[in-house]
Design a protein around this motif. Sequence first.
Motif, PDB file in Angstrom:
ATOM      1  N   PHE A  96       0.853  -1.177   0.000  1.00  0.00           N
ATOM      2  CA  PHE A  96       0.000   0.000   0.000  1.00  0.00           C
ATOM      3  C   PHE A  96       0.892   1.230   0.000  1.00  0.00           C
ATOM      4  O   PHE A  96       2.077   1.156   0.348  1.00  0.00           O
ATOM      5  CB  PHE A  96      -0.964   0.016   1.190  1.00  0.00           C
ATOM      6  N   THR A  97       0.328   2.343  -0.401  1.00  0.00           N
ATOM      7  CA  THR A  97       1.083   3.582  -0.485  1.00  0.00           C
ATOM      8  C   THR A  97       0.751   4.469   0.703  1.00  0.00           C
ATOM      9  O   THR A  97      -0.405   4.793   0.939  1.00  0.00           O
ATOM     10  CB  THR A  97       0.762   4.336  -1.794  1.00  0.00           C
ATOM     11  N   LYS A  98       1.760   4.819   1.446  1.00  0.00           N
ATOM     12  CA  LYS A  98       1.599   5.726   2.586  1.00  0.00           C
ATOM     13  C   LYS A  98       2.051   7.118   2.177  1.00  0.00           C
ATOM     14  O   LYS A  98       3.134   7.299   1.632  1.00  0.00           O
ATOM     15  CB  LYS A  98       2.430   5.229   3.773  1.00  0.00           C
ATOM     16  N   TRP A  99       1.184   8.099   2.435  1.00  0.00           N
ATOM     17  CA  TRP A  99       1.504   9.469   2.057  1.00  0.00           C
ATOM     18  C   TRP A  99       2.121  10.224   3.234  1.00  0.00           C
ATOM     19  O   TRP A  99       1.671  10.092   4.375  1.00  0.00           O
ATOM     20  CB  TRP A  99       0.246  10.199   1.592  1.00  0.00           C
ATOM     21  N   THR A 100       3.147  10.994   2.948  1.00  0.00           N
ATOM     22  CA  THR A 100       3.775  11.842   3.955  1.00  0.00           C
ATOM     23  C   THR A 100       3.911  13.258   3.391  1.00  0.00           C
ATOM     24  O   THR A 100       3.869  13.461   2.171  1.00  0.00           O
ATOM     25  CB  THR A 100       5.170  11.320   4.339  1.00  0.00           C
ATOM     26  N   GLU A 101       4.043  14.210   4.281  1.00  0.00           N
ATOM     27  CA  GLU A 101       4.243  15.598   3.868  1.00  0.00           C
ATOM     28  C   GLU A 101       5.598  16.076   4.376  1.00  0.00           C
ATOM     29  O   GLU A 101       5.952  15.847   5.530  1.00  0.00           O
ATOM     30  CB  GLU A 101       3.131  16.494   4.410  1.00  0.00           C
ATOM     31  N   LYS A 102       6.337  16.735   3.493  1.00  0.00           N
ATOM     32  CA  LYS A 102       7.679  17.188   3.851  1.00  0.00           C
ATOM     33  C   LYS A 102       7.935  18.549   3.199  1.00  0.00           C
ATOM     34  O   LYS A 102       7.666  18.732   2.012  1.00  0.00           O
ATOM     35  CB  LYS A 102       8.720  16.167   3.361  1.00  0.00           C
ATOM     36  N   PRO A 103       8.458  19.508   3.971  1.00  0.00           N
ATOM     37  CA  PRO A 103       8.734  20.835   3.398  1.00  0.00           C
ATOM     38  C   PRO A 103       9.879  20.759   2.379  1.00  0.00           C
ATOM     39  O   PRO A 103      10.861  20.044   2.578  1.00  0.00           O
ATOM     40  CB  PRO A 103       9.153  21.683   4.610  1.00  0.00           C
ATOM     41  N   ASP A 104       9.718  21.471   1.282  1.00  0.00           N
ATOM     42  CA  ASP A 104      10.785  21.573   0.296  1.00  0.00           C
ATOM     43  C   ASP A 104      11.890  22.474   0.851  1.00  0.00           C
ATOM     44  O   ASP A 104      11.622  23.591   1.304  1.00  0.00           O
ATOM     45  CB  ASP A 104      10.230  22.149  -1.016  1.00  0.00           C
ATOM     46  N   GLU A 105      13.128  21.994   0.821  1.00  0.00           N
ATOM     47  CA  GLU A 105      14.236  22.743   1.422  1.00  0.00           C
ATOM     48  C   GLU A 105      14.488  24.073   0.732  1.00  0.00           C
ATOM     49  O   GLU A 105      14.956  25.031   1.350  1.00  0.00           O
ATOM     50  CB  GLU A 105      15.508  21.891   1.395  1.00  0.00           C
ATOM     51  N   GLU A 106      14.180  24.164  -0.570  1.00  0.00           N
ATOM     52  CA  GLU A 106      14.451  25.392  -1.311  1.00  0.00           C
ATOM     53  C   GLU A 106      13.302  26.385  -1.212  1.00  0.00           C
ATOM     54  O   GLU A 106      13.509  27.581  -0.989  1.00  0.00           O
ATOM     55  CB  GLU A 106      14.747  25.068  -2.776  1.00  0.00           C
ATOM     56  N   THR A 107      12.074  25.904  -1.395  1.00  0.00           N
ATOM     57  CA  THR A 107      10.923  26.814  -1.445  1.00  0.00           C
ATOM     58  C   THR A 107      10.178  26.912  -0.116  1.00  0.00           C
ATOM     59  O   THR A 107       9.443  27.871   0.117  1.00  0.00           O
ATOM     60  CB  THR A 107       9.931  26.350  -2.528  1.00  0.00           C
ATOM     61  N   GLY A 108      10.353  25.919   0.747  1.00  0.00           N
ATOM     62  CA  GLY A 108       9.617  25.909   2.005  1.00  0.00           C
ATOM     63  C   GLY A 108       8.199  25.389   1.873  1.00  0.00           C
ATOM     64  O   GLY A 108       7.482  25.247   2.865  1.00  0.00           O
ATOM     65  N   GLU A 109       7.760  25.122   0.646  1.00  0.00           N
ATOM     66  CA  GLU A 109       6.413  24.613   0.423  1.00  0.00           C
ATOM     67  C   GLU A 109       6.317  23.148   0.869  1.00  0.00           C
ATOM     68  O   GLU A 109       7.258  22.380   0.717  1.00  0.00           O
ATOM     69  CB  GLU A 109       6.031  24.717  -1.054  1.00  0.00           C
ATOM     70  N   THR A 110       5.164  22.805   1.416  1.00  0.00           N
ATOM     71  CA  THR A 110       4.932  21.429   1.842  1.00  0.00           C
ATOM     72  C   THR A 110       4.551  20.585   0.630  1.00  0.00           C
ATOM     73  O   THR A 110       3.639  20.948  -0.123  1.00  0.00           O
ATOM     74  CB  THR A 110       3.804  21.360   2.885  1.00  0.00           C
TER      75      THR A 110
END
Length: 314
Positions: A96-110
């Motif tokens: 199964f696919t587990k979704w995670t959220e991580k901030p982009d190091e360059e833009t700061g966008e999640t």
Amino acid sequence: MRTADLYSKVTDSIIKQLEAGVIPWTQPWAIEKKAGIAYVPTNVATGRPYSGINTLLLWAEAMERGFHSHAWMTFKQASDIGAHVRKGEHGTTVVFTKWTEKPDEETGETKKRSLLKTYTVFHVEQLEKLPEAYQAKVEPPPETAVYDEALRVSRECGIDIQYTGTKAAYYPNRDQVVLPPFSAFDSEDEFWGVCFHELAHATGHKDRLNRKLSTRFGSNAYAFEELIAELSSAFLCAHVGIPARHRSASYVENWLTVLKDDRRAIFQSASYASQAAGYILEQSHAVQKDTPEVERQETSRERSEREMGDSIAF
């Protein structure tokens, strides 16, 4: 099992079968219908069918081990209903696919990322003390009912079909499926396999699931889309209870090239195929409507968010 190892194990198994002249997604129809689940691998504890690559994994396992149905559940689910796994039995890995959220190091966008996780299921024939309700056989519907359901799905899915062609094809520029007349096919099973194949292509239209549709025969993109359509046709055939038929041997070599070039391709194509089949069934109102929300099949959009990430983010 590491993700890379899982990709390789599954892909190598399918490559081996294709090179031996076996199309693995046309084999499950040798298994009888049981517990009302027809030919679709199903978690009988929840009533929820498996989708995507799990369909292929469980079809292959059932065929290899000689199981007589497509009924599965987890160790915990078996324990919860008073059953237990027979000593010495080994489970089958599904994903199964587990979704995670991580901030982009360059833009700061999640950004959302998907991670492939595995778990283990057991076939009901590997269990002891299984309640009778999970063992009951259901007689398959008569062929006329099967074909009536296939006809209803094709008529109500919202895709234009014309029976005026000398060959079967989907034309993206006019968003139309063209099929030869029914009398041109050797059997009703063959007709529906081809019809569902072309309908699967049509789901890639920009106003539906918006896949990239390549028309250049021999290219990897073309072979990939053909694999999606073949798998989707097999999934739809399984849903209505029609044995799948492999359409053309000419595509096998191209599929092998795609699978050997990218060990994730079979996972990705199965995900897209599951989404395509789900779209067609939803449009024709052929999905579960009156089961509890927790046990309903996901919509193709929900499945896209949960399952399609392995096509994009891995």
